[in-house]
Design an enzyme around this catalytic site. Structure first.
Site, PDB file in Angstrom:
ATOM      1  N   CYS A  34     -16.001  34.518 -44.243  1.00 15.05           N
ATOM      2  CA  CYS A  34     -14.650  34.660 -45.063  1.00 15.05           C
ATOM      3  C   CYS A  34     -13.804  33.552 -44.029  1.00 15.05           C
ATOM      4  O   CYS A  34     -14.158  33.440 -42.859  1.00 15.05           O
ATOM      5  CB  CYS A  34     -14.175  36.014 -44.838  1.00 15.05           C
ATOM      6  SG  CYS A  34     -15.130  37.271 -45.735  1.00 15.05           S
ATOM      7  N   ASP A 436      12.264   1.620 -32.114  1.00 18.96           N
ATOM      8  CA  ASP A 436      13.072   1.911 -33.593  1.00 18.96           C
ATOM      9  C   ASP A 436      14.347   1.878 -33.719  1.00 18.96           C
ATOM     10  O   ASP A 436      14.981   2.992 -32.982  1.00 18.96           O
ATOM     11  CB  ASP A 436      12.313   2.859 -34.222  1.00 18.96           C
ATOM     12  CG  ASP A 436      12.322   3.103 -35.681  1.00 18.96           C
ATOM     13  OD1 ASP A 436      12.112   2.330 -36.626  1.00 18.96           O
ATOM     14  OD2 ASP A 436      13.282   4.000 -36.147  1.00 18.96           O
TER      15      ASP A 436
END
Length: 486
Positions: A34, A436
């Site tokens: 699981c 940037d």
């Protein structure tokens, strides 16, 4: 993490979904495995065994739980955070390299021997490349069985199985149901999709902030190749066996994914590339916890947690677009890319929208015909030649630092272009663009150092998540990339 038994037991007992994909719990009494968040009553700790991959659990003789479907959990974030051999191999396996080229092809792409790759994957994941690829084929088969009406014989071939017998045996072994039984169980809940398309759900770890993720993709989208339509980001895909069209819609619990493929064998690759595009295997809690230690970033994280890094479905395409976007606005970059697509792209039909082309393959692009400065033509020509000559590897299994070195040696490639490609194409979570303009404006407004050197120094505390810090910094600006389109 699977080796830390105490932590794994606590995660299972608390049904902690944050660890889905990090490890898998196998139950000795039921022979079922699981995900940690399985809704059933947790087994006794002495009956739990933990595995690092679904393939390892399957190889040990456990079958997938029918309730929590562990094979469909988000992937381990490790493969997107790391640049070592195992992580690179896992990215290539997810992209379908083993199914297409076998383990020798995987080894050739990575530059290691088959034996070395086998040894390292088994040591870390408990399974070799063939077992890992088999687990992926089983999941692909389940998706096709449960979400389509494609004949089961065609499903077997599309999922990559060499024979119907192997397909039947694998599905029954992994899911404890035959393919026809799986389809019968799913018939009541088949999702509605347009004829010829597949409707899937792409899981992710909470939280997820869709604003910058889909906003960025929509605002920078190339007309004809990408579009925003009726609340979904749509684009064309160039895939190993043909082309496709995908529509991705953000929903609170998952991403709705509608795929139209010319060849169903491309399903697993298409899903992997869409997950990569949206950074769905990220661990947002780990990212945000680290960034929140900085008092400048903490308010931004608390306001909109779970930002992802918008990436790409085609690294060569993105590299070309990064060059076209050098020193121009977002609108101008889109215009240049749109002209390139019309001139060199491959036309396709899109009955469900306005997509018209696949982005051109690099070898079909003639930089001399582009209406851009001569210096940019030279840069683009150098990039195309390097990609065509295999002098640079930007693919799923690339070495991030080596790729940086190869890019910076090309004429016209500076730090901004290299780090932008590293962030959005290569997927390096620590890529950073201090030069940037948007980052510098954000730094100024927040009181952070404005010079690249000063910002680099301050950002050392954000490592290894500087690419995510970029998303939070960009989000301070009033730009379309930060907003879901109306």
């Amino acid at each position: 993490m699977h080796e830390d038994r105490e932590s794994c037991v606590r995660a299972v007992q608390s049904k902690d979904a944050r660890f889905d994909g990090w490890f898998f719990t196998a139950v000795l009494t039921t022979r079922i495995y699981c995900r940690p968040s399985c809704p059933v009553v947790p087994p006794k700790p002495e009956n739990m065994v933990f595995y690092p991959s679904a393939a390892a659990a399957q190889q040990a003789g456990f079958r997938a739980c029918k309730r929590c479907r562990p094979d469909a959990s988000p992937g381990s974030p490790q493969w997107n955070e790391r640049a070592d051999l195992v992580a690179r191999a896992m990215r290539l396996i997810a992209d379908g390299v083993v199914d297409r080229d076998g383990v020798p092809g995987l080894a050739a792409r990575l530059g290691y021997s088959v034996r070395q790759i086998q040894r390292q994957l088994v040591a870390e994941l408990g399974a070799g490349p063939l077992a890992l690829a088999r687990a992926q084929r089983a999941q692909t088969a389940r998706l096709l069985i449960e979400t389509t009406t494609v004949p089961l014989t065609d499903v077997a071939l599309a999922a990559g199985f060499g024979s119907i017998r192997t397909f039947n045996e694998t599905v029954r072994e992994v899911f404890a149901l035959s393919p026809s039984e799986l389809r019968a169980r799913a018939a009541r809940r088949l999702p509605t999709a347009a004829p010829g398309s597949l409707m899937l759900r792409l899981p992710f770890r909470q939280p997820l902030c869709p604003d910058n993720l889909f906003g960025h993709l929509a605002a920078t989208g190339v007309p004809g190749v990408e579009e925003w339509r009726e609340g979904a980001y749509r684009r064309t895909l160039r895939l190993p066996h043909g082309h496709g069209i995908v529509a991705l819609r953000p929903l609170p619990e998952h991403i709705e994914c509608q795929l139209t493929l010319t060849d169903l064998r491309d399903l697993a690759t298409a899903i992997a590339r869409c997950r990569w595009l949206l950074d769905l295997d990220a661990d947002p809690l780990a990212v945000d916890a680290q960034l929140s230690t900085d008092p400048y970033l903490k308010p931004l994280v608390e306001k909109n947690p779970g930002r992802r890094v918008p990436r790409t479905v085609d690294t060569a395409e993105f590299a070309v677009r990064a060059v076209l976007g050098q020193q121009v606005s977002t609108a101008a970059a889109r215009t240049h890319a749109a002209r390139l697509v019309v001139a060199h792209g491959e036309p396709i039909e899109d009955p469900g929208g306005g997509l018209t082309h696949l982005f051109p393959m690099t070898e079909t692009i003639d930089p001399a015909k582009l209406a851009v400065p001569q210096s940019r033509r030279r840069t683009l020509a150098a990039l195309i030649a390097a990609l065509a000559g295999d002098e640079i590897d930007l693919g799923a299994g690339s070495d991030w630092n080596k790729a940086r070195e190869q890019l910076i040696d090309l004429p016209g490639f500076g730090p901004w272009t290299v780090e932008t490609i590293a962030m959005r194409a290569l997927g390096d979570p620590d890529a950073f663009v201090p030069t940037d303009l948007g980052i510098r404006y954000a730094a100024r407004d927040l009181g952070l150092p404005e010079t690249p050197a000063g910002l680099n120094g301050h950002a050392a505390a954000w490592r290894p998540w500087r690419a995510y810090a970029v998303q939070y910094l960009w989000a301070t600006g009033d730009h379309a990339i930060n907003k879901l389109p109306a």
